[in-house]
Design an enzyme around this catalytic site. Structure first.
Site, PDB file in Angstrom:
ATOM      1  N   PRO A   1       0.838  -1.197   0.000  1.00 42.70           N
ATOM      2  CA  PRO A   1       0.000   0.000   0.000  1.00 42.70           C
ATOM      3  C   PRO A   1       0.878   1.255   0.000  1.00 42.70           C
ATOM      4  O   PRO A   1       1.819   1.371   0.792  1.00 42.70           O
ATOM      5  CB  PRO A   1      -0.799  -0.127   1.300  1.00 42.70           C
ATOM      6  CG  PRO A   1      -0.761  -1.585   1.635  1.00 42.70           C
ATOM      7  CD  PRO A   1       0.570  -2.066   1.158  1.00 42.70           C
ATOM      8  N   GLU A   2       0.573   2.167  -0.904  1.00 43.55           N
ATOM      9  CA  GLU A   2       1.336   3.406  -1.019  1.00 43.55           C
ATOM     10  C   GLU A   2       0.411   4.594  -0.753  1.00 43.55           C
ATOM     11  O   GLU A   2      -0.722   4.414  -0.302  1.00 43.55           O
ATOM     12  CB  GLU A   2       2.001   3.488  -2.399  1.00 43.55           C
ATOM     13  CG  GLU A   2       2.950   2.323  -2.672  1.00 43.55           C
ATOM     14  CD  GLU A   2       3.569   2.360  -4.055  1.00 43.55           C
ATOM     15  OE1 GLU A   2       3.892   3.472  -4.553  1.00 43.55           O
ATOM     16  OE2 GLU A   2       3.728   1.283  -4.665  1.00 43.55           O
TER      17      GLU A   2
ATOM     18  N   LYS B   1       3.211   6.732   4.131  1.00 45.91           N
ATOM     19  CA  LYS B   1       2.506   5.455   4.021  1.00 45.91           C
ATOM     20  C   LYS B   1       2.058   4.931   5.385  1.00 45.91           C
ATOM     21  O   LYS B   1       1.683   3.767   5.504  1.00 45.91           O
ATOM     22  CB  LYS B   1       3.409   4.430   3.313  1.00 45.91           C
ATOM     23  CG  LYS B   1       3.686   4.779   1.856  1.00 45.91           C
ATOM     24  CD  LYS B   1       4.443   3.695   1.122  1.00 45.91           C
ATOM     25  CE  LYS B   1       5.897   3.657   1.469  1.00 45.91           C
ATOM     26  NZ  LYS B   1       6.671   2.695   0.650  1.00 45.91           N
TER      27      LYS B   1
ATOM     28  N   ARG C   1      12.195  -8.426  -5.201  1.00 41.67           N
ATOM     29  CA  ARG C   1      11.243  -7.537  -5.854  1.00 41.67           C
ATOM     30  C   ARG C   1      11.717  -7.216  -7.260  1.00 41.67           C
ATOM     31  O   ARG C   1      12.840  -7.563  -7.647  1.00 41.67           O
ATOM     32  CB  ARG C   1      11.068  -6.246  -5.054  1.00 41.67           C
ATOM     33  CG  ARG C   1      12.284  -5.333  -5.039  1.00 41.67           C
ATOM     34  CD  ARG C   1      12.055  -4.122  -4.177  1.00 41.67           C
ATOM     35  NE  ARG C   1      11.897  -4.477  -2.790  1.00 41.67           N
ATOM     36  CZ  ARG C   1      11.447  -3.644  -1.858  1.00 41.67           C
ATOM     37  NH1 ARG C   1      11.077  -2.428  -2.192  1.00 41.67           N
ATOM     38  NH2 ARG C   1      11.345  -4.030  -0.597  1.00 41.67           N
TER      39      ARG C   1
END
Length: 291
Positions: free
Chosen positions: A2-3, A57, A266
């Site tokens: 979540p950003e 965030k 990532r």
């Protein structure tokens, strides 16, 4: 992860659903998720939720003058429920629930609303703090200016001090607050900038393009996210991405194939035609442009 847009949407969602309600109790299923001890979480019981805000965030619930600060990390999420089970989740269990907050029912004997904080995967990094002031949370204290509030001149000054690759600079929360892996890909694609360009070497025109792209990409994502139910925010985020997580698909701007650079845990995506003058980036950490 979540950003800024998703956390902003969660803050708006909680202002609509939770503000004005009283906390009944909290349950902790993952002890390692709780990062503070004074005041204790039991201090929330009987207190009214008076606000919901965002710091980068980090999600911030104002509860009777105390601040319940939540960082969802890479795999965490907030799941709102209109009726929570009365039995607490089992501490140390193998399920995804890390923390649960119960609200007082609207009617005596009625269903108990509230939310679960859940975290998928094995790398448990979700964090919950209860503090008197948000800056008592180390991650909040270190935040740079918010990515939606920084001016073009401020951005130029911040980047001029960054002797690192642009992708790393814009995702460094002490430089700019709120941008993570996904939206940095979208912003750099919109600005037509290479992720590996040295941040301090941006020209005035490139800084202007980056600033404009930050505003347009993030505001569009906020507009799409606010009003969504918490359960649908992840899907809404994915639906709006043009290059991130779209490896092998055509770039919606030029039609070139979206490429990826993968690290140990990532990856990020970019378009060679739009961002790197047609050159492909080597798929390794600290890569240079291929000759």
């Amino acid at each position: 992860m979540p950003e800024l847009p998703e956390v902003e949407a969660l803050a708006v969602f909680l202002r609509e659903r939770a503000v004005g309600r009283t906390v009944l109790r909290t349950d902790v299923a993952a002890i390692n998720a709780v990062k503070s001890f004074d005041p204790p979480l039991s201090a929330l019981a009987g207190a009214e939720i008076t606000g919901a805000a965002r710091h980068g965030k980090f999600l911030d619930l104002d509860v009777g003058g105390l601040h319940l600060i939540i960082h969802l990390s890479r795999a965490g999420w907030l799941q709102w429920r209109e009726s929570l089970p009365p039995a607490p989740p089992r501490p140390g269990g193998k399920g995804p629930i890390a923390f649960r907050l119960h609200l007082v029912p609207e009617l005596p004997g009625g269903p108990t609303p509230g939310f679960d904080l859940t975290e998928a995967g094995t790398q448990k990094r979700l964090a919950v703090y209860l503090v008197r002031d948000p800056v008592e949370v180390p991650g909040v204290a270190r935040l740079g200016p918010d990515a939606l509030a920084v001016s073009r001149d401020e951005l130029a000054g911040l980047l001029a001090e960054q002797r690192t690759q642009l992708k790393r600079a814009v995702t460094d929360q002490s430089t700019l607050a709120g941008i993570g892996n996904a939206y940095s890909d979208e912003i750099l694609h919109s600005a037509r900038l290479s992720p590996f360009k040295l941040a301090a070497n941006l020209t005035d025109d490139e800084v202007a393009r980056l600033h404009d792209a930050m505003g347009s990409v993030l505001r569009d994502a906020v507009d799409r996210s606010v009003g969504q139910k918490a359960a649908t925010l992840k899907a809404e985020k994915r639906s709006g991405l043009r290059v991130h997580a779209r490896t092998g698909l055509p770039c919606p701007v030029c039609g070139d194939t979206v490429r990826a650079v993968s690290f140990a845990d990532r990856s990020f995506q970019y378009c060679p035609t739009c961002q790197t003058e047609g050159r492909e980036l080597a798929d390794r950490r600290l890569s240079k442009l291929l000759k």
